[in-house]
Design a protein around this motif. Structure first.
Motif, PDB file in Angstrom:
ATOM      1  N   PRO A   1       0.836  -1.213   0.000  1.00  0.00           N
ATOM      2  CA  PRO A   1       0.000   0.000   0.000  1.00  0.00           C
ATOM      3  C   PRO A   1       0.861   1.249   0.000  1.00  0.00           C
ATOM      4  O   PRO A   1       1.886   1.321   0.671  1.00  0.00           O
ATOM      5  N   VAL A   2       0.428   2.249  -0.760  1.00  0.00           N
ATOM      6  CA  VAL A   2       1.148   3.500  -0.848  1.00  0.00           C
ATOM      7  C   VAL A   2       0.131   4.622  -1.006  1.00  0.00           C
ATOM      8  O   VAL A   2      -0.888   4.468  -1.679  1.00  0.00           O
ATOM      9  N   ASP A   3       0.438   5.761  -0.374  1.00  0.00           N
ATOM     10  CA  ASP A   3      -0.457   6.912  -0.467  1.00  0.00           C
ATOM     11  C   ASP A   3      -0.212   7.662  -1.772  1.00  0.00           C
ATOM     12  O   ASP A   3       0.859   7.537  -2.393  1.00  0.00           O
ATOM     13  N   PRO A   4      -1.165   8.497  -2.203  1.00  0.00           N
ATOM     14  CA  PRO A   4      -1.000   9.256  -3.449  1.00  0.00           C
ATOM     15  C   PRO A   4       0.219  10.152  -3.393  1.00  0.00           C
ATOM     16  O   PRO A   4       0.653  10.612  -2.333  1.00  0.00           O
TER      17      PRO A   4
ATOM     18  N   LEU B   1       8.945   8.079   1.654  1.00  0.00           N
ATOM     19  CA  LEU B   1       8.198   7.138   2.471  1.00  0.00           C
ATOM     20  C   LEU B   1       6.904   6.760   1.760  1.00  0.00           C
ATOM     21  O   LEU B   1       6.427   7.466   0.857  1.00  0.00           O
ATOM     22  N   CYS B   2       6.330   5.646   2.170  1.00  0.00           N
ATOM     23  CA  CYS B   2       5.164   5.132   1.448  1.00  0.00           C
ATOM     24  C   CYS B   2       3.852   5.732   1.955  1.00  0.00           C
ATOM     25  O   CYS B   2       2.863   5.787   1.217  1.00  0.00           O
ATOM     26  N   CYS B   3       3.813   6.167   3.198  1.00  0.00           N
ATOM     27  CA  CYS B   3       2.541   6.606   3.791  1.00  0.00           C
ATOM     28  C   CYS B   3       2.709   7.967   4.458  1.00  0.00           C
ATOM     29  O   CYS B   3       3.779   8.295   4.985  1.00  0.00           O
ATOM     30  N   PHE B   4       1.629   8.721   4.450  1.00  0.00           N
ATOM     31  CA  PHE B   4       1.559   9.920   5.276  1.00  0.00           C
ATOM     32  C   PHE B   4       1.366   9.494   6.725  1.00  0.00           C
ATOM     33  O   PHE B   4       0.718   8.481   7.016  1.00  0.00           O
ATOM     34  N   GLY B   5       1.928  10.294   7.626  1.00  0.00           N
ATOM     35  CA  GLY B   5       1.841   9.942   9.021  1.00  0.00           C
ATOM     36  C   GLY B   5       2.970   9.001   9.408  1.00  0.00           C
ATOM     37  O   GLY B   5       4.028   8.961   8.770  1.00  0.00           O
ATOM     38  N   PRO B   6       2.794   8.221  10.476  1.00  0.00           N
ATOM     39  CA  PRO B   6       3.877   7.332  10.917  1.00  0.00           C
ATOM     40  C   PRO B   6       4.056   6.147   9.962  1.00  0.00           C
ATOM     41  O   PRO B   6       3.089   5.526   9.532  1.00  0.00           O
ATOM     42  N   ASN B   7       5.296   5.860   9.635  1.00  0.00           N
ATOM     43  CA  ASN B   7       5.673   4.675   8.858  1.00  0.00           C
ATOM     44  C   ASN B   7       6.389   3.729   9.815  1.00  0.00           C
ATOM     45  O   ASN B   7       7.531   3.981  10.225  1.00  0.00           O
ATOM     46  N   HIS B   8       5.701   2.673  10.177  1.00  0.00           N
ATOM     47  CA  HIS B   8       6.230   1.773  11.201  1.00  0.00           C
ATOM     48  C   HIS B   8       7.242   0.805  10.599  1.00  0.00           C
ATOM     49  O   HIS B   8       7.029   0.236   9.526  1.00  0.00           O
TER      50      HIS B   8
END
Length: 924
Positions: A706-709, A760-767
């Motif tokens: 999964p990746v954010d726009p 990074l792949c996501c907005f917010g925390p990337n665990h």
């Protein structure tokens, strides 16, 4: 360093006498010691040859004799090595012998060093130095001196071997394959097809008789033609002995005689070949110094004896026997062919040395064989008068007993009068042992003969044979350690032999001998030297070559001086490190003592405080004082926190430092993006920063998952649920709820100078998950290494191709997976379940925000670091892990890295590793 008594060694040649303070060698070399100035002399046999060596100069700034310090230094060093080796054979004093051998090695190393410098600069000139005739050293060459001195290190040098290979191939190119050579040997018209390449340009361009002459005169071709010829000679010899040995010599036998005559002529040519103008005695000594020449002469003489018996009708059968034995000697000559083989060549040296071991071993064996044989024969047989049966009983039977053929009558069990002669009259039977003729039973003491047999087998089969095996093993290891040098040294003899050998093989070599006889005897033409192995240069060319050698010698000496200075600096640095470690250890010991004393002082203060409380309470209870006059005492507490300076340093190293540093680097990694500068006081979101206008950057994500726009518009972000589980993506922070402003989450640690999600792949925390796999660092003995008293750790790290730093084998995880992607890349699939169990049993050392250069205002990395430690090197899980460590991607490297503060690791990972080291009390 040489001993004081060898501070000056003077060499000269000629008959000498033994006097006080001097030493005589029968061959004409003299060595004596003295204290005083260096002396230069010349021998009467070799005028002009410097006859001195100064051992003390080897370790100083002048490693060659003064006469050779300017020119001809390689030849001088090799000559000194040869002289010292000759003297060491006669030296009886152990100290002086060790000094001589050390000097020999030193001079050889000097020669190798200068030749290496020359060969590195100019290969052609360096090879000229090898074969240049030196008038100052008895008209010899560097290569000849090295061979006479048996300086294997010099002869095995790459430049010398390249020269020998060039000589071996003659005018042919060394790039030709042996199969090409064999084809052209069998079908020589193939030479006109260009199958064989030549070194010289004129041979490459033309096609004619010059090709055939150049091909068949090459030593490699001459050698293989002679191998084929000698193999045919042995086949013909065997055929005559086994099939066609008639009372009257047949045609095949006459051909065999002609073949042998050609071999005799060739050996005579080698014996009397004298291009250097030496005397007959020197030629004979040089010829018979070779073992294979001795074997050739012995085989030829034995053949002549067998031929003389064979041509005598009454001695036809003895002649065949002699020729059969001579066939064995000719077959042994085949071993000389294997000298050119890198695999089999050294094995011939091993066999020759083992034959010497067997020779000395037979003396020990003969003592036991003869003693047991005589005792056995005297106990069993009475007055045996037949010499052949005495030899059989004493020597032959005792020798065969070693290999398990025990005499049947020695214990009386298999005694039978039918197998022996009672009176010793039957020439085909041995005499019977001591026995009772009426009862037909042996009367000799069986217990004694059996005891002797057991002792004999114990000492011969177990003791002596194992001693022989140990001697063989020692000889094999000695040669095997220097296999390459031995092969490179001994191949020269074969190359030199076939370089001067006529091109035609026997028996056709008789034509070459006839041509040589006409040329030398009838036409009186002198023998010419081989220019490739001994070359006399013109004076101008020789002077230029020697000047070039002297110049490079000075370069070599300067390099040696620099190496010595660097070695001194390294030694000094090592000593300084040792002193620093000792001082650090003393400081730690002193700090430990001070801590103990301070703890004892605190305990005493606490006891004093308690006593004062009791006194005050007693006084107050007894109304011995006024209430308002009683002092208020509070118990002293030990320091519960660290020193503020240490606290601040620890806080700066903490990966959760609120003022992130690496996240504010101006250059964003692997992207043409520059961050907006953010000073320390403007990092918190609560601080107003009116001019803050960072760029928006979201990179394209190539990995699966999964990746954010990636666009700069906010509409696609409306469906994201922050501070909660968003499908398979966990957008919750370990630091609690974070602020979402204009549909974008804000970094809880403050501004970074860049908006978007970056790489990074996501907005917010990337665990992420960071497994810290460690073990104790151990030396070769298995003991744990220590530094500054503390134990040392090793950590498992990986490195990607485009990265400059090593990293822990962790990172982001695929949805539903517990193992990071990086760990899966370096860990075999069959080991994944085992590692999941290790993670479940590991210890969590950190959980929170990571100061990573990829962080932005709206996307950041949070990690969980889990320590997996293997305290025992024999741990089954550790062995299984090491067996399954492999990089699926060839651009990914993995290794165990020693843990210290200089480890080339990502800064955020260093902080985690420091916590793990503190957890186990290890050095960092």
């Amino acid at each position: 360093m040489p001993s004081p008594r060898t501070q000056c060694a003077i060499f000269s040649f000629g008959p000498l006498s033994r006097t006080a303070g001097s030493w005589q060698k029968s061959s004409g070399l003299r060595w004596f010691t003295q204290r005083g100035p260096q002396v230069i002399t010349s021998g009467p046999c070799c005028p002009g040859v410097p006859a001195f060596i100064t051992p003390g100069s080897v370790s100083g700034s002048s490693p060659w004799p003064p006469g050779a310090q300017s020119q001809d230094c390689i030849t001088a060093a090799l000559a000194c090595s040869k002289i010292l080796k000759e003297l060491s054979r006669e030296e009886q004093d152990t100290d002086s012998l060790e000094d001589m051998l050390a000097l020999t090695a030193a001079f050889e190393n000097r020669a190798v060093g200068v030749f290496t410098e020359c060969y590195r600069k100019d290969e052609e000139r360096a090879q000229k130095l090898l074969v240049r005739v030196s008038e100052a050293w008895g008209k010899t060459t560097c290569l000849q001196l090295a061979l006479e001195a048996k300086d294997m290190k010099f002869v095995s040098h790459g430049g010398v071997q390249a020269f020998l290979t060039r000589v071996w191939w003659g005018q042919l190119s060394v790039d030709n394959g042996l199969w090409q050579v064999f084809l052209c040997m069998l079908v020589f018209p193939l030479l006109y097809t260009g199958l064989i390449s030549f070194r010289e340009r004129r041979l490459r361009a033309g096609r004619g008789l010059a090709h055939i002459r150049a091909f068949f005169s090459a030593p490699v071709v001459v050698f293989h033609l002679n191998v084929l010829s000698y193999t045919a000679f042995l086949c013909l010899f065997a055929y005559v002995l086994m099939v066609d040995f008639q009372p009257k010599p047949s045609g095949c036998e006459h051909l065999l005689y002609l073949w042998l005559i050609s071999l005799v002529c060739e050996e005579s040519r080698q014996l009397f070949y004298n291009p250097d103008g030496c005397g007959l005695v020197k030629m004979a000594l040089r010829y018979f110094s070779d073992f294979w020449n001795k074997l050739d002469i012995g085989a030829i003489l034995l053949f002549i004896v067998g031929l003389a018996c064979r041509l005598t009708p009454a001695l036809l059968y003895p002649g065949r026997i002699v020729l059969s034995l001579d066939f064995i000697m000719f077959c042994l000559r085949l071993m000389h062919i294997f000298t050119i083989s890198k695999t089999l060549g050294p094995k011939i040296i091993i066999v020759k040395r083992m034959m010497k071991d067997v020779f000395f071993f037979l003396f020990l064996l003969a003592v036991w064989v003869v003693s047991f044989g005589v005792a056995k024969q005297a106990i069993l047989i009475h007055n045996e008068s037949r010499a052949e049966w005495i030899f059989r009983g004493v020597i032959y039977h005792s020798y065969l007993t070693i290999f398990g053929q025990i005499p049947a009558y020695i214990d009386g069990v298999n005694f039978s009068l039918d197998q022996c002669s009672p009176n010793g009259t039957d020439p085909y039977k041995p005499k019977c042992p001591e026995s009772d003729t009426r009862r037909l039973e042996p009367v000799f003491p069986e217990w004694l003969t059996v005891t002797l047999l057991c002792l004999y087998l114990l000492f011969t089969n177990i003791l002596l044979l194992n001693l022989l095996i140990a001697m063989f093993n020692y000889t094999f290891q000695q040669v095997q350690e220097h296999t390459d040098q031995i092969w490179k040294f001994q191949r020269h003899g074969l190359i030199e032999e076939y370089h001067g050998r006529p091109p035609l093989p026997p028996p056709l070599i008789l034509l070459s001998h006839l041509h040589l006889f006409i040329k030398r005897v009838i036409l009186k033409r002198p023998a010419s030297q081989h220019q490739q192995l001994k070359n006399k240069l013109e004076k101008n060319e020789e002077a230029a070559l020697l000047s070039w050698e002297a110049y490079l010698k000075e370069n070599f000496l300067q390099g040696q001086q620099r190496q010595r200075e660097e070695q001194k600096v390294q030694d000094l640095g090592s000593r300084v490190d040792t002193m620093v470690d000792l001082l650090e250890m003393e400081r730690l010991k002193l700090l430990g003592t001070l801590e103990q004393r301070l703890a004892s002082l605190e305990e005493q203060v606490a006891q004093t405080t308690s006593a004062l409380h009791w006194i005050v309470k007693t006084l107050r209870d007894g109304s011995l004082g006024l209430e308002e006059g009683i002092p208020t005492l509070a118990p002293q507490k030990a320091s519960e926190g660290q020193d503020p300076v240490l606290d601040s340093r620890q806080k700066a190293k903490d990966p959760g430092d609120p003022h992130h540093v690496h996240s504010r680097h101006l250059l964003y990694p692997n992207a043409p993006v520059t961050r907006f500068p953010v000073p320390n006081e403007k990092v918190p979101w609560e601080t107003e920063f009116l001019i803050y206008e960072p760029l928006f950057y979201s990179a394209e994500w190539t990995d699966k998952g999964p990746v954010d726009p990636m666009g700069g518009t906010l509409e696609p972000l409306s469906g994201i649920s922050f501070n909660a589980m968003d499908g398979s993506v966990d957008r919750r922070s370990f630091h609690g709820a974070y602020v979402v402003q204009d549909r974008l989450p804000l970094n809880p640690m403050g501004r970074t100078g860049l908006r978007g999600r970056g790489h990074l792949c996501c907005f917010g925390p990337n665990h992420t998950l960071q497994p810290v796999v460690t073990r104790w660092r151990r030396n070769q003995d298995g003991a744990i290494c220590r530094k500054r008293v503390k134990k040392m750790l090793e950590v498992l790290v990986v490195k990607q191709a485009l990265s400059e730093h090593w990293a822990l084998p962790g990172g982001s995880q695929e949805p539903g997976e517990t193992l990071p992607r990086t760990l899966k890349q370096v860990l075999g699939r069959e080991c994944w379940p085992c590692f999941r169990n290790l993670l479940a049993q590991g210890m969590e050392v950190y959980k929170g925000y990571v100061d990573d250069p990829r962080n932005t205002d709206n996307a950041w990395i949070e990690t969980v670091a889990i320590s997996i430690h293997f305290p025992n090197q024999s741990d089954v899980e550790l062995k299984r892990l090491n067996c399954h460590l492999h990089a699926c991607d060839p651009e990914t490297a993995i290794r165990w890295q020693a843990v210290d503060k200089c480890i080339p690791l990502h800064p955020s990972h260093k902080a985690i590793l420091q916590k793990v080291a503190a957890l186990y009390g290890a050095f960092y």
